[in-house]
Design an enzyme around this catalytic site. Structure first.
Site, PDB file in Angstrom:
ATOM      1  N   LYS A 102     -10.149  64.177  39.284  1.00  0.00           N
ATOM      2  CA  LYS A 102      -9.452  65.423  39.605  1.00  0.00           C
ATOM      3  C   LYS A 102      -9.802  66.390  38.475  1.00  0.00           C
ATOM      4  O   LYS A 102      -9.207  66.360  37.412  1.00  0.00           O
ATOM      5  CB  LYS A 102      -7.950  65.115  39.678  1.00  0.00           C
ATOM      6  CG  LYS A 102      -7.071  66.174  40.245  1.00  0.00           C
ATOM      7  CD  LYS A 102      -5.671  65.569  40.486  1.00  0.00           C
ATOM      8  CE  LYS A 102      -4.645  66.662  40.731  1.00  0.00           C
ATOM      9  NZ  LYS A 102      -4.288  67.357  39.468  1.00  0.00           N
ATOM     10  N   GLY A 162       1.808  77.101  37.675  1.00  0.00           N
ATOM     11  CA  GLY A 162       3.167  77.373  37.227  1.00  0.00           C
ATOM     12  C   GLY A 162       3.757  78.658  37.758  1.00  0.00           C
ATOM     13  O   GLY A 162       4.945  78.940  37.523  1.00  0.00           O
ATOM     14  N   GLY A 191       0.342  77.041  41.911  1.00  0.00           N
ATOM     15  CA  GLY A 191       1.251  78.114  42.275  1.00  0.00           C
ATOM     16  C   GLY A 191       2.226  77.798  43.387  1.00  0.00           C
ATOM     17  O   GLY A 191       3.003  78.669  43.790  1.00  0.00           O
ATOM     18  N   ASN A 212       3.927  70.274  41.666  1.00  0.00           N
ATOM     19  CA  ASN A 212       4.184  69.690  40.354  1.00  0.00           C
ATOM     20  C   ASN A 212       5.385  70.334  39.687  1.00  0.00           C
ATOM     21  O   ASN A 212       6.501  69.856  39.818  1.00  0.00           O
ATOM     22  CB  ASN A 212       2.945  69.766  39.462  1.00  0.00           C
ATOM     23  CG  ASN A 212       3.063  68.913  38.215  1.00  0.00           C
ATOM     24  OD1 ASN A 212       3.940  68.052  38.113  1.00  0.00           O
ATOM     25  ND2 ASN A 212       2.200  69.132  37.249  1.00  0.00           N
TER      26      ASN A 212
END
Length: 244
Positions: A102, A162, A191, A212
């Site tokens: 990743k 974030g 996002g 996340n």
């Protein structure tokens, strides 16, 4: 649409082994993202962190058990140059034997992909036999280059990491072009801030979505993942014909 997730974006997002296992159960995620930002401070692959607290690759894998279908992947998180990303991948693969990557290369604030650097790192790693999932900002030409290199999935940012605002208006038209032309699965990664963003992504045609930091907004990432899972399943379900 498949649901992916990590286990926190900052040190205050505390996840221990039990909670990591519970998060995977709640989400149904098939992959365990193994962070590599501490690669210079560990001597064993099992000590690489899952998130930013006490959960590690070894502790979570042991808790899941040998029969678990969950597959660890290397999360090459926070490099700011292609060279750093490649070097970190080599070291992490040496320690763990993992070959699915990743991949990201970010700006100095760790919020936006540096597309050209990602392409450079991906070219090297794919040529070395790694399976690479690069992270890019929406760009039809860059996505085509990722596919030409051999990437099996491309992760496309909706807005900065974030930001929690879904797909940024400035990227929406290009995102539509990316989805219309992609010949490999496309993940919305960056996002995402709400269940509504996930439902919209499912309807827009993304193959998967990664969440996340938003999982920790209310302090219970397990409950948050249950909410995302339920909403995505409902969005994926075929419409039912009701006759009066």
């Amino acid at each position: 649409m498949e649901l992916f997730h990590c286990f926190g974006a900052r040190p205050e997002h505390r996840v221990d082994t039990r909670q990591a296992v519970d998060m995977l159960a709640a989400s149904g995620c098939r992959y365990l993202a193994v962070n590599t930002h501490t690669i210079d401070r560990v001597d064993r692959g099992d000590d690489l962190p899952i998130g930013y607290w006490t959960a590690t690759l070894g502790s979570v894998r042991d808790a899941l058990g040998a029969d678990s279908p969950v597959v660890p992947v290397l999360n090459i998180n926070h490099p700011v140059t292609a060279e750093e990303a490649v070097e970190r991948t080599h070291r992490a693969a040496e320690l763990t034997g993992l070959r699915v990557i990743k991949l990201e290369v970010l700006d100095e604030d760790f919020t936006v992909s540096r597309n050209e650097a990602v392409l450079a790192a991906a070219a090297t790693l794919v040529d070395e036999g790694f399976e690479v999932w690069p992270l890019i900002t929406p760009d039809e030409a860059v996505l085509a280059e990722c596919v030409a290199l051999g990437s099996t999935m491309v992760r496309v940012m909706g807005s900065p990491i974030g930001a929690r605002r879904g797909i940024d208006p400035q990227w929406r038209e290009e995102m539509d072009r990316v989805l219309a032309t992609a010949s490999v699965p496309v993940m919305l990664d960056g996002g995402v801030g709400s269940v509504e963003h996930a439902v919209a992504a499912a309807r827009q045609g993304f193959s998967s979505i990664l969440v996340n930091s938003c999982l920790f907004a209310d302090g219970d990432p397990v409950a948050a993942l249950r909410g995302f899972r339920a909403a995505i399943d409902a969005a994926d379900a075929p419409a039912t014909l009701v006759r009066g």
